[in-house]
Each structure stands twice: as C-alpha cells, then as structure tokens.
Enzyme design. Sequence first.
Site, mmCIF file in Angstrom:
data_model
loop_
_atom_site.group_PDB
_atom_site.id
_atom_site.type_symbol
_atom_site.label_atom_id
_atom_site.label_comp_id
_atom_site.label_asym_id
_atom_site.label_seq_id
_atom_site.Cartn_x
_atom_site.Cartn_y
_atom_site.Cartn_z
ATOM 1 N N HIS A 11 -3.105 -2.218 -1.960
ATOM 2 C CA HIS A 11 -3.483 -0.855 -2.315
ATOM 3 C C HIS A 11 -3.139 0.067 -1.156
ATOM 4 C CE1 HIS A 11 -5.782 2.564 -3.726
ATOM 5 N NE2 HIS A 11 -5.711 1.993 -4.910
ATOM 6 N N ASP A 35 -6.631 -3.810 -10.910
ATOM 7 C CA ASP A 35 -5.862 -4.364 -12.025
ATOM 8 C C ASP A 35 -5.861 -5.884 -12.068
ATOM 9 O OD1 ASP A 35 -5.001 -1.910 -13.123
ATOM 10 O OD2 ASP A 35 -3.613 -1.678 -11.458
HETATM 11 N N1 CMC Z 1 2.944 -8.398 -3.019
HETATM 12 C C1 CMC Z 1 3.705 -8.672 -1.947
HETATM 13 N N2 CMC Z 1 3.849 -7.857 -0.889
HETATM 14 C C2 CMC Z 1 3.225 -6.680 -0.929
HETATM 15 C C3 CMC Z 1 2.415 -6.307 -2.012
HETATM 16 C C4 CMC Z 1 2.289 -7.217 -3.089
HETATM 17 N N3 CMC Z 1 1.539 -6.906 -4.158
HETATM 18 N N4 CMC Z 1 1.909 -5.063 -1.805
HETATM 19 C C5 CMC Z 1 2.375 -4.683 -0.609
HETATM 20 N N5 CMC Z 1 3.175 -5.662 -0.062
HETATM 21 C C6 CMC Z 1 3.791 -5.655 1.270
HETATM 22 C C7 CMC Z 1 5.029 -4.769 1.310
HETATM 23 O O1 CMC Z 1 6.204 -5.503 0.994
HETATM 24 C C8 CMC Z 1 4.988 -4.296 2.737
HETATM 25 O O2 CMC Z 1 5.446 -5.364 3.584
HETATM 26 P P1 CMC Z 1 6.241 -5.027 4.946
HETATM 27 O O3 CMC Z 1 5.290 -4.260 5.809
HETATM 28 O O4 CMC Z 1 6.625 -6.362 5.478
HETATM 29 O O5 CMC Z 1 7.438 -4.213 4.549
HETATM 30 C C9 CMC Z 1 3.507 -4.122 3.032
HETATM 31 O O6 CMC Z 1 2.855 -5.051 2.170
HETATM 32 C C10 CMC Z 1 2.993 -2.711 2.768
HETATM 33 O O7 CMC Z 1 3.347 -2.380 1.434
HETATM 34 P P2 CMC Z 1 3.746 -0.926 0.956
HETATM 35 O O8 CMC Z 1 4.662 -1.028 -0.218
HETATM 36 O O9 CMC Z 1 4.208 -0.114 2.127
HETATM 37 O O10 CMC Z 1 2.323 -0.396 0.528
HETATM 38 P P3 CMC Z 1 2.069 0.872 -0.376
HETATM 39 O O11 CMC Z 1 0.810 1.434 0.095
HETATM 40 O O12 CMC Z 1 3.266 1.770 -0.358
HETATM 41 O O13 CMC Z 1 1.962 0.275 -1.854
HETATM 42 C C11 CMC Z 1 1.036 -0.713 -3.794
HETATM 43 C C12 CMC Z 1 0.750 0.053 -2.497
HETATM 44 C C13 CMC Z 1 -0.236 -0.793 -4.612
HETATM 45 C C14 CMC Z 1 2.091 0.050 -4.615
HETATM 46 C C15 CMC Z 1 1.552 -2.127 -3.440
HETATM 47 O O14 CMC Z 1 0.567 -2.843 -2.755
HETATM 48 C C16 CMC Z 1 2.021 -2.896 -4.670
HETATM 49 O O15 CMC Z 1 3.187 -2.758 -5.071
HETATM 50 N N6 CMC Z 1 1.118 -3.721 -5.308
HETATM 51 C C17 CMC Z 1 1.446 -4.412 -6.540
HETATM 52 C C18 CMC Z 1 1.321 -3.455 -7.724
HETATM 53 C C19 CMC Z 1 -0.135 -3.157 -8.057
HETATM 54 O O16 CMC Z 1 -0.973 -4.051 -8.156
HETATM 55 N N7 CMC Z 1 -0.430 -1.862 -8.290
HETATM 56 C C20 CMC Z 1 -1.762 -1.411 -8.679
HETATM 57 C C21 CMC Z 1 -2.408 -0.584 -7.621
HETATM 58 S S1 CMC Z 1 -4.195 -0.342 -7.904
HETATM 59 C C22 CMC Z 1 -4.284 0.584 -9.370
HETATM 60 C C23 CMC Z 1 -3.838 1.983 -9.169
HETATM 61 O O17 CMC Z 1 -4.623 2.786 -8.643
HETATM 62 O O18 CMC Z 1 -2.717 2.298 -9.560
#
Ligand code: CMC
Length: 447
Positions: free
Chosen positions: A324, A381
């Site tokens: 998140h 989720d």
């Molecule tokens: N699986 C694997 N790696 C992950 C995941 C995941 N679910 N989420 C983040 N990472 C890694 C990402 O690759 C990055 O690694 P590095 O620092 O080595 O490059 C690090 O963790 C930080 O990730 P980010 O993409 O910079 O984080 P963000 O804040 O931009 O993204 C997120 C947040 C929710 C989009 C992401 O965690 C994700 O894609 N999760 C899976 C989709 C999901 O479950 N979404 C629902 C969110 S909660 C409901 C809502 O409010 O929408």
Amino acid sequence: MKQSGTIIPEVTQVKQPALEPAKLSVGGKAIDLQVTIGTEQEKAIDITRLRDSTGAITLDPGLGNTGSCTSSITFLDGERGILRYRGIPIEQLAESATYLETSYLLIYGVLPTRRQLEQFTTTLMGRTALPQGMERFFDLLPKTAHPMAVLSSMVQLLSGYYPELTNPNPTAQQIDEVILTLLATFPTLAAYGYRKGRGEPVVPPRKDLTYTSNYLYMMFGPQGGKPNPDEVLVQALRQILILHADHEQNCSTSTVRLVGSSRASAFAAISAGIGALWGPLHGGANQAVIEMLEEIHRSGADFSKVLAKAKDKNSGFRLMGFGHRVYKNFDPRSRILKAACDKVLVRLGIQDPLLDLAKQLEEAALKDDYFLSRKLYPNVDFYSGIILRALGIPTEQFTVIFALGRLAGWLAHWREMLLSPEFRIGRPRQIYVGPTEQKYIPISQRD
Ligand code: CMC
C-alpha cells in the site's frame, strides 16, 4: 441531511500554533515557505508561491509526497495503521454503524440524529428506481462489457435525465439533490447491470429494505422462499461497504476531485472515479486476488513459485492484495476483514480452500525478506474477495462492490471541494524532457 437547501457546515478546524517558515534556496534565490499543520499534527510546506519566487516547481511522480488539498473527511496514519472517518475509528463504524449513517457522516461531517437518519434513509430509499426509459439502455450494451464499464457509462447516462443537476455552479440544494440521486440509484444501476449482463430480468428495488439488503435483493431476488436477503449476508456486505467508504486522496478520489474541479458535473466526476478504481493496482485488485488464489490452487499451491514471480521485476506480476502507498505496518481494514472472513464462512457453513491458501500465502510472504524490507502487508483487497465469494457475488462484480462502498467518499470529497475556499481547477505542472526546438522537415525531404 437538510432538504431545505441549507448547508450543514463542515466540522470547524482546530486552530494550530504557527510553525517557523521553511527556508529554501534555489539557484541562489531564497524563499520562506509557510508550514501548514493539520489537526493530527501532519506538516505540509506550502509551495503555492514557489514558482513565482524562484522559477522552480516541485517534482513528485506518483504524487506520493504531495498534498493536493486540505480535507476534514478522513484521517489515515499509515505507520500506526489508523483510519478514521471524521475522527471516528473505522473499527467502531464497521462494528455498529449502517452504511447510510456512515455516508451521512462522511458527506455532512457529523453523525446524523435519529430523526435526520430516518429522513435521509426514507428519502433516499424512495428514489432508488431508475428514471423511466433508462432500463432499455442496458440491453444495448455488449454482454462482454466489464461491469465497471457498464457502471461508469450508466452514471454518465444518468446525467441526461437530470440536466438541472449538471449546473457547473450548483446551489446548495442542487448539491444535496445530486448526492441523493447518485447514492439512491447507484445500487440499482449496479444490480441491473449484473442481471442484464446475464440476460436475466431485473428485480426492481424495494423501499422497505435497508440500503444493503435492497442491493442484495436486486442482485439475487428472493432466495430459498424467503422474501428478504439473509441477515448474515447483509451484515457482511454492510461491513465491506463501510470499510471501503473512504480513503482520503487515493487514485479514484483524486480523479473525482480533479474532474470535478473543472466544474464538470458530479455524474462526470463519479463516472471518471469508477474508471480509476477499475485498475488492478487500485480497486480492481479484489478481482485480481481471487484470480491469483484460484490459479495458485489449480497449480498445486506452490507458494515459493508465486513469491519468486512476485519478486522478479521482469515478470510483470505482483502479489495482488499486498502493499500500500500509505500503510507501512498493517492495513486496519485488512485486519477487520480477515477476522470477518472466518466468522462469515462459519456462519454460512462454507469451507473455502482459498481462505486457507490466502492465510498460508500471507504467512509465507511475511517471512520473506523481500516483503518485510519493503513493508508490504495484506491490504483491504486481500481478504474482501473471499467474503464476497461466500456471499455469492461473482468475481467480476467485486470491483463494483468496492465502487458501491466508495461512492460515499467520492461524494463527500466532491462536495467538500466545491464548498472549499481553496477551490481551484486542478492543473499540475511538469518538467519537460523532450527535444528542444527543432525545424519541421517537409515529407518530401524525409526518407
Ligand atoms: N508484490 C511485489 N512487489 C511489490 C508489491 C507487490 N504487491 N507492491 C509493491 N512492491 C514492491 C515494488 O516492486 C517496489 O520494489 P523496489 O523498491 O525494489 O522497486 C516496492 O515494493 C515499492 O513499490 P511501489 O510500486 O513503489 O509502491 P507504490 O506505493 O507505488 O504502490 C501499490 C502501491 C498498492 C500500487 C502496490 O503495492 C501494488 O501494486 N500492490 C498490488 C496491487 C494491490 O493490491 N492494490 C490494492 C491497493 S489497496 C486498495 C486501494 O486502496 O486501492
């Protein structure tokens, strides 16, 4: 809610002591920047004068460190796993409030009195029918359309029946009216989309049911000879809707604010919010989680393979329902839902192998340094889909349920923005990194 057209004032902001201005120097030009402090002691550096004074803007891809507004609707502390609507902890609302009571709280800033809630509920439940003639449009949509595409289109179409509610400068009464119209008809649009998509006749709404009960009734009709939906299902869905009702400046809510900031109608703003929510990184994750768990189940539950794929940046795969932008220790909504999952399944007498898989997958991920070091925990989720499956909601409808819950938050933010003295069209800047000026070459001189 007041039907008279007068606005219930937003909760008064507590005055905070002023902090020393922040000092910044850009290319030798120094500037003092005001520091704003919120009621929960969050600090923000006000950069509205930065470009005029220094020629510089701030750069923050993904807007992870940018406050686009002040808001008195929802407080979220990602480090401590706190989520409160208008100051009230989410745990208390999920336990005891109704969805419409929660919606009123989010939109109007205070818990309704008993009389206000009765009036709000009765008025709203009296308006759940769609405008005459609208139902036929569902028949014109391709059966292959995703339910979120149907919902978004139908919300836009609804505006055609209420031209007076598309006023770019709505009166207080028109703001109340459009909120009521959207809250009342949204479950009907969602349920009609589901039934028409399956080629089944629609089940018209009933005024005598609760908001949540009426939605389940319109989805599935009378079940097992009982006229009203099962109370276990109703309570589980009520809780899910409340937990999804608001989450401050997330992707879809920011979209609603941005679209609304052009003074497009609430219908246009909410329709755009539905589009933003649909994506798998946002609300669409609930559908993606179940699809992922089903795939793991089919392939023999080898967690090491799944985790390895999620860690491999070239795979394009992420562990859905994990991570998140804001929560960095736990998502309080996920904790409530994990506990609710067990209860709902026991009470319905359902044994779902996906629940065991989800728990084992969570355990495996939380022993893995990749997830621990990045503070990736289950989000809202991860467990919601298992409850929705138990309620008989088809997987492709999961994100519609998220939208159904989030509608209250979207409307609260749209209203707050319109009534705020901060109101301004949303228009971020950029840093251009393309070619500098170059000459046009006529086609005859090109290869
Ligand atoms: N699986 C694997 N790696 C992950 C995941 C995941 N679910 N989420 C983040 N990472 C890694 C990402 O690759 C990055 O690694 P590095 O620092 O080595 O490059 C690090 O963790 C930080 O990730 P980010 O993409 O910079 O984080 P963000 O804040 O931009 O993204 C997120 C947040 C929710 C989009 C992401 O965690 C994700 O894609 N999760 C899976 C989709 C999901 O479950 N979404 C629902 C969110 S909660 C409901 C809502 O409010 O929408």
